[in-house]
Design a protein around this motif. Sequence first.
Motif, PDB file in Angstrom:
ATOM      1  N   LEU A 268      52.359 -11.116  39.352  1.00 27.30           N
ATOM      2  CA  LEU A 268      53.901 -11.140  39.690  1.00 27.30           C
ATOM      3  C   LEU A 268      54.861 -10.204  39.403  1.00 27.30           C
ATOM      4  N   LEU A 270      59.116  -8.020  40.129  1.00 24.19           N
ATOM      5  CA  LEU A 270      59.807  -8.112  40.647  1.00 24.19           C
ATOM      6  C   LEU A 270      60.682  -6.756  40.278  1.00 24.19           C
ATOM      7  N   ARG A 284      59.046  -7.591  45.807  1.00 23.15           N
ATOM      8  CA  ARG A 284      58.013  -8.163  45.072  1.00 23.15           C
ATOM      9  C   ARG A 284      57.172  -7.875  44.799  1.00 23.15           C
TER      10      ARG A 284
END
Length: 293
Positions: A268, A270, A284
């Motif tokens: 992930l 950001l 994101r």
Amino acid sequence: MNTTNALPGHRQASRMLLYTVVLFLLYGLLPGTLVPPAEAILINNGLTHVYAVVPGGTYDGELLIANPDTSDVTLLLYLSDYLFDAEDTIEYGDPGSHARSNAPWITIGAERVTVPAGTERAVPFRISVPDDPSLTGTYWSLIMVEPLPPEEFQEVDNFEEVTDPTFIIRTIVRYGIQIITDISGTGEPALQLSGARLALEPEGDGPTFVVDVANLGTQWINPDTWLELYDLQGTQLAIIPGDGGRIFPNTSVRQRFFLPPLESGDYLALLVIDGGGQHVFAARYTLRIETEE
């Protein structure tokens, strides 16, 4: 007949060798570091001048130009527009060539000045903002400062008197000073992200996350950018700084984030673009890394 026609062409080609070839480098606007030649000037009060203005207002500024060399230098000053995009296209247009140019508002105190060796000279300029209530957001342009070649490198007019043609290559650094005007209390940046992808680039040890950032708003932004990288359990693995940089209305930049070496799998990310105050943007992404066994 053929010989007669060829002779003038040959002489003309020889004369062309007398011209100085000047390689112009725009100093202070492009990423990376340029090493100026020994005779380069210095802009002592910065390459960016920002003014909060109102329609109908008049604002005075100056460029403090120093000559650290041992010879006098003569400078040519003129206005230019400046646009760029994420594809690394840079345009230096005529003053007033786009809707957000403030070049027509600017008057430079002198088009040509001489700065004696070892001294500093102030060159004034004036910004006269049109009395137009529809003005909003950011307007900008460049004052170009270009050292002229000394007399011994000037072009020769009388070629008949030259017996030993010489080909000279001379590098001149051309400075671009950004003049940015913000109409007080108006305008907002509006960022649009596109083209997010993973790429392999020689600068990094692992894959590179690339994304284009365009400003579709009416106000410039000069943000800090970074990418926060997490595994699927939410453990933070890295905070990776980006290039940052100014993004004017209707321009775009390409941001690159060099990821550390990673094992195959999903991660992930950001993306944070922090322009200060309320101008903070985030997005994101899920990144899939596949490494060769």
